[in-house]
Design an enzyme around this catalytic site. Sequence first.
Site, PDB file in Angstrom:
ATOM      1  N   GLY A  15     -28.334 -26.792   5.699  1.00 21.22           N
ATOM      2  CA  GLY A  15     -27.728 -27.776   6.590  1.00 21.22           C
ATOM      3  C   GLY A  15     -28.456 -29.096   6.509  1.00 21.22           C
ATOM      4  O   GLY A  15     -29.608 -29.178   6.073  1.00 21.22           O
ATOM      5  N   GLY A  17     -28.750 -33.163   8.574  1.00 21.00           N
ATOM      6  CA  GLY A  17     -28.418 -34.057   9.668  1.00 21.00           C
ATOM      7  C   GLY A  17     -29.073 -35.402   9.467  1.00 21.00           C
ATOM      8  O   GLY A  17     -29.636 -35.690   8.394  1.00 21.00           O
ATOM      9  N   VAL A  22     -32.400 -28.585   6.215  1.00 13.18           N
ATOM     10  CA  VAL A  22     -32.987 -27.254   6.168  1.00 13.18           C
ATOM     11  C   VAL A  22     -32.554 -26.617   4.856  1.00 13.18           C
ATOM     12  O   VAL A  22     -31.365 -26.577   4.533  1.00 13.18           O
ATOM     13  CB  VAL A  22     -32.534 -26.385   7.357  1.00 13.18           C
ATOM     14  CG1 VAL A  22     -33.189 -25.010   7.271  1.00 13.18           C
ATOM     15  CG2 VAL A  22     -32.871 -27.047   8.678  1.00 13.18           C
ATOM     16  N   LYS A  37     -37.715 -26.580   6.857  1.00 11.93           N
ATOM     17  CA  LYS A  37     -37.285 -27.831   7.485  1.00 11.93           C
ATOM     18  C   LYS A  37     -38.086 -28.981   6.890  1.00 11.93           C
ATOM     19  O   LYS A  37     -39.316 -28.933   6.838  1.00 11.93           O
ATOM     20  CB  LYS A  37     -37.562 -27.807   8.988  1.00 11.93           C
ATOM     21  CG  LYS A  37     -36.568 -27.085   9.849  1.00 11.93           C
ATOM     22  CD  LYS A  37     -36.926 -27.318  11.323  1.00 11.93           C
ATOM     23  CE  LYS A  37     -35.985 -26.608  12.252  1.00 11.93           C
ATOM     24  NZ  LYS A  37     -36.326 -26.887  13.681  1.00 11.93           N
ATOM     25  N   ASP A 133     -35.963 -25.946  26.022  1.00  7.27           N
ATOM     26  CA  ASP A 133     -34.665 -26.341  25.456  1.00  7.27           C
ATOM     27  C   ASP A 133     -33.849 -25.109  25.093  1.00  7.27           C
ATOM     28  O   ASP A 133     -33.303 -25.000  23.998  1.00  7.27           O
ATOM     29  CB  ASP A 133     -34.874 -27.237  24.231  1.00  7.27           C
ATOM     30  CG  ASP A 133     -33.600 -28.011  23.860  1.00  7.27           C
ATOM     31  OD1 ASP A 133     -32.694 -28.115  24.711  1.00  7.27           O
ATOM     32  OD2 ASP A 133     -33.513 -28.503  22.719  1.00  7.27           O
TER      33      ASP A 133
END
Length: 334
Positions: A15, A17, A22, A37, A133
């Site tokens: 993925g 962003g 990642v 990451k 979180d």
Amino acid sequence: MLSRIGRFHITGELGRGTVGAVYIGHDPVIDRDVAIKIFNPKLTPQERRAHEQQLINEARAAGRLSHPHIVTIFEASSEGPETYIAMEFLRGRELSKLLDEGHKFELDDVASIIWKLSDALHYAHQQNVVHRDIKPANIFLVADHQPKLVDFGIARAPNRIAENLAGAEEPFTLFRNNLLGTPNYMSPEQATGREVDSRTDIYSLGAVMFEMLTGRKPFVSRDTDKLLHLIAYKAPDKPHEVDASIPIALSKIVMKAMSKQPERRYQSADEMTNEIKRYLIDGKRARRRLKMSMPVDEVEDGADQPIYARPSFLIGCIALAGAVAMVAWQVWHF
């Protein structure tokens, strides 16, 4: 795409962003796949510094934890321009994606998943780590709905580096005005900027449980300030009033976990764990009593049914008795 970082060979991308990406990496020493990451190299120095601090904090918080329902951190390091964290590669899906698709969980599955997560939080809290979180996007479901708690980037832990990341921007996460967390699931004390402790995670887990049971978030508003006001001052609807099929026992667990005042919630995640366990155990006992009280022909033929109560067994016994009687008759009249 990178081909290598540290000792890890990059084999694919999971993925990407605005902050980073990642990757799937392979550890040749241990011969296992890992998730890695790393940051977007186009970040400004200030953005990079803030997110590097967050990444290091994640490694320090989760890296000291060893629990079957918490993602395992293997390594965190800086190599040249790259700062990275290598962790357990999870095969499954985020809870958030399943909820967004309208997936309806069985009641016992909800209880089982939340029980395991509350047990993981109890363990983390014992190590003085507060996640801060808890949300569906940070809960990963692997095979057979086994949950894994991930992303300890804004966790509070001993030797935390980044306590105030003002100015950094992360999708769906607030860092301004000392608010750390995701609005829909943050606790009232987070929403009002007050000091938090482990009970903030209990509230957020209750909010996740609410959504898993009802299919909707406890509070919704497009206006962030209004959403924070609702979280801080408005009581959520009772889950069993939203959906009458939800047992009152589960509804009570959610409402206690989501109490506005921390002192009225479960005072430890272990208390919440035990309450859910009692619900599951009581449910199994009730089903067992119901099955024992049912007529034989109404009991489903299953693996957990006593063999002597199964229709096939009874029919076989009758047939065998008939055969024995016939043989006896023939022998008697021989």
